[in-house]
Design a protein around this motif. Structure first.
Motif, PDB file in Angstrom:
ATOM      1  N   LEU A  83       0.874  -1.183   0.000  1.00  0.00           N
ATOM      2  CA  LEU A  83       0.000   0.000   0.000  1.00  0.00           C
ATOM      3  C   LEU A  83       0.902   1.220   0.000  1.00  0.00           C
ATOM      4  O   LEU A  83       1.777   1.354   0.859  1.00  0.00           O
ATOM      5  N   ASN A  85       0.570   5.201   0.298  1.00  0.00           N
ATOM      6  CA  ASN A  85      -0.287   6.370   0.532  1.00  0.00           C
ATOM      7  C   ASN A  85       0.471   7.610   0.080  1.00  0.00           C
ATOM      8  O   ASN A  85       1.251   8.196   0.836  1.00  0.00           O
ATOM      9  N   THR A 115      -4.837   7.599   7.240  1.00  0.00           N
ATOM     10  CA  THR A 115      -5.081   6.729   8.398  1.00  0.00           C
ATOM     11  C   THR A 115      -6.154   5.686   8.053  1.00  0.00           C
ATOM     12  O   THR A 115      -6.006   4.497   8.334  1.00  0.00           O
ATOM     13  N   THR A 118      -4.955   3.048   5.564  1.00  0.00           N
ATOM     14  CA  THR A 118      -4.081   2.091   6.247  1.00  0.00           C
ATOM     15  C   THR A 118      -4.928   1.110   7.066  1.00  0.00           C
ATOM     16  O   THR A 118      -4.703  -0.109   7.032  1.00  0.00           O
ATOM     17  N   TYR A 119      -5.932   1.643   7.754  1.00  0.00           N
ATOM     18  CA  TYR A 119      -6.776   0.816   8.630  1.00  0.00           C
ATOM     19  C   TYR A 119      -7.576  -0.212   7.830  1.00  0.00           C
ATOM     20  O   TYR A 119      -7.660  -1.366   8.218  1.00  0.00           O
ATOM     21  N   CYS A 121      -6.918  -1.364   4.840  1.00  0.00           N
ATOM     22  CA  CYS A 121      -6.085  -2.317   4.077  1.00  0.00           C
ATOM     23  C   CYS A 121      -5.395  -3.350   4.964  1.00  0.00           C
ATOM     24  O   CYS A 121      -5.148  -4.482   4.523  1.00  0.00           O
ATOM     25  N   LEU A 122      -5.073  -2.975   6.202  1.00  0.00           N
ATOM     26  CA  LEU A 122      -4.288  -3.878   7.066  1.00  0.00           C
ATOM     27  C   LEU A 122      -4.870  -5.300   7.194  1.00  0.00           C
ATOM     28  O   LEU A 122      -4.105  -6.265   7.117  1.00  0.00           O
ATOM     29  N   ILE A 131       3.920  -1.179   3.692  1.00  0.00           N
ATOM     30  CA  ILE A 131       3.173   0.081   3.586  1.00  0.00           C
ATOM     31  C   ILE A 131       4.197   1.199   3.409  1.00  0.00           C
ATOM     32  O   ILE A 131       5.191   1.251   4.140  1.00  0.00           O
ATOM     33  N   GLN A 133       4.385   5.291   3.342  1.00  0.00           N
ATOM     34  CA  GLN A 133       3.602   6.501   3.642  1.00  0.00           C
ATOM     35  C   GLN A 133       4.401   7.724   3.212  1.00  0.00           C
ATOM     36  O   GLN A 133       5.541   7.908   3.655  1.00  0.00           O
ATOM     37  N   SER A 160       3.417   6.571  11.397  1.00  0.00           N
ATOM     38  CA  SER A 160       3.990   5.477  10.602  1.00  0.00           C
ATOM     39  C   SER A 160       5.078   4.735  11.380  1.00  0.00           C
ATOM     40  O   SER A 160       5.162   3.501  11.318  1.00  0.00           O
ATOM     41  N   VAL A 174       6.454  -0.879   7.637  1.00  0.00           N
ATOM     42  CA  VAL A 174       5.954   0.452   7.266  1.00  0.00           C
ATOM     43  C   VAL A 174       7.146   1.392   7.105  1.00  0.00           C
ATOM     44  O   VAL A 174       8.008   1.466   7.988  1.00  0.00           O
TER      45      VAL A 174
END
Ligand SMILES: NC(=O)c1ccc[n+]([C@@H]2O[C@H](COP(=O)([O-])OP(=O)(O)OC[C@H]3O[C@@H](n4cnc5c(N)ncnc54)[C@H](OP(=O)(O)O)[C@@H]3O)[C@@H](O)[C@H]2O)c1
Length: 253
Positions: A83, A85, A115, A118-119, A121-122, A131, A133, A160, A174
Motif C-alpha cells: 500500500l 499512501n 489513516t 491504512t486501517y 487495508c491492514l 506500507i 507513507q 507510521s 511500514v
C-alpha cells in the motif's frame, strides 16, 4: 484471491512514479489499484503499464467512497502486498490568511484519509506486506507559512513509525518517506496564494530519485527514509541545533 498493489495519489507526481517503477519491478502482482480524483490522468498512466490496472476514481475526503473501497477489497478477495499512501497536498501562506476549509482539507487528505486507508487495508495484508507513507522533511520542524502542512506530515511520520513497531511482529513493514521539495505538480497547488522561498527550488529532487530511494528503503524494511543529501543534512541539523534557533534563521532566508 488476487495479489494487488494499491497506490493513492496515482494520477500525478510521486504516486504516478511509484506505479511506473513498481510496474517494472514486480512480477507476482495481479493488479495495480490506482486511486485519485482525475480518472483521465490515471487512464493515461494505465496505458503504459505492463500489469493489469484497476482505476478507482475517488475523492479521499468522501467517507462513502472509502466504504465502497472497503467493500471492494472484500468482494475481490484482495491480498494487499503493498500500500502506497501518496495522496496529499500543501498550501503555503499564513494560517489566518488561508481559508479554514482548505486547511481542514489538508488534515482530511494528508492525515485522515491516509489513516483510514491504512486501517482498511491492514486486514488484507499478510506477512511480507509493506506500507509506504508519504511524509515529508516538513515533518522534522514546524514551518512558518506552511504550519498546517508541516503539522500533518509530523503526524504521518510519528504514526507510521509507531505503526511499524506494532505490525513488525506480523511481518508487515511500514516506511515513512521524508523528501524535501520534489519536482511535481505539488507546488502548482501549494503556491496557489503565496510563492515558496527560492531555496526550496534549489534543493529540489526528481520524483524518480525520490521513489527509487523509497522503494529501496521499503525493501530493506527501514521505518524511515530521507531522500536527497540536502534533506539528510537538514535532519541532522534539526537534531543538533535548537528548533527555535533554526526557526529564527529560516525567517532570514
Ligand atoms: N512534491 C514535493 O515537494 C513533496 C515533498 C514532500 C512530500 N510530498 C508528499 O508527497 C505526496 C505526493 O505529492 P506529489 O509531489 O506527487 O504532488 P502531486 O503531483 O500534486 O500529487 C498529489 C496526488 O494526490 C492526489 N490527491 C490530492 N487530493 C486528493 C483527494 N482529495 N482525493 C484523492 N486524491 C487526492 C492527487 O490526485 P487528484 O488531484 O487527481 O485527486 C495527486 O495524484 C503528497 O503526500 C505530498 O505531501 C511532496
Amino acid at each position: 484471491m488476487k495479489n494487488i498493489i494499491i497506490v493513492t495519489g496515482a494520477s500525478s507526481g510521486i504516486g504516478q512514479e511509484f506505479i511506473l517503477q513498481m510496474d517494472t519491478a514486480f512480477s507476482k502482482i495481479d493488479e495495480f489499484w490506482m486511486i485519485a480524483r482525475r480518472e483521465d490522468r490515471m487512464e493515461e498512466i494505465a496505458k503504459v503499464c505492463e500489469h493489469k490496472t484497476k482505476i478507482i476514481p475517488m475523492d479521499l475526503m468522501d467517507e462513502y467512497a472509502m466504504d465502497d473501497l472497503e467493500a471492494l477489497l472484500e468482494e475481490e478477495e484482495a491480498i494487499v502486498r503493498i500500500l502506497v499512501n501518496a495522496a496529499g497536498f500543501g498550501l503555503i501562506g499564513e494560517f489566518d490568511e488561508l481559508s479554514l476549509e482548505e486547511q481542514l482539507d489538508m488534515l482530511r487528505v494528508n492525515c485522515e484519509a491516509l489513516t483510514k486507508m491504512t486501517y482498511i487495508c491492514l486486514p488484507y495484508m499478510p506477512k511480507g506486506s509493506r506500507i509506504i507513507q508519504m511524509a515529508s522533511a516538513a515533518a522534522f520542524l514546524p514551518q512558518r507559512n506552511f504550519a498546517i502542512y508541516a503539522a500533518t506530515k509530523s503526524y504521518v511520520l510519528s504514526f507510521s513509525r509507531a505503526l511499524n513497531r506494532e505490525v513488525n511482529y506480523r511481518g508487515i513493514y511500514v516506511t515513512a518517506v521524508c523528501p524535501g521539495p520534489v519536482n511535481t505538480e505539488f507546488f502548482d497547488i501549494a503556491e496557489k496564494y503565496v510563492s515558496s522561498k527560492a531555496i526550496k527550488k534549489l534543493t529540489m529532487i526528481s520524483s524518480e530519485s525520490c521513489v527509487k530511494a523509497a522503494l529501496r528503503a521499503s525493501y530493506q524494511k527501514k521505518s524511515m527514509v530521507v531522500p536527497g543529501i540536502c534533506m539528510k543534512a537538514f535532519l541532522l541539523l534539526t537534531k543538533i541545533v535548537p528548533h527555535e534557533v533554526i526557526l529564527k534563521l529560516t525567517d532570514l532566508v
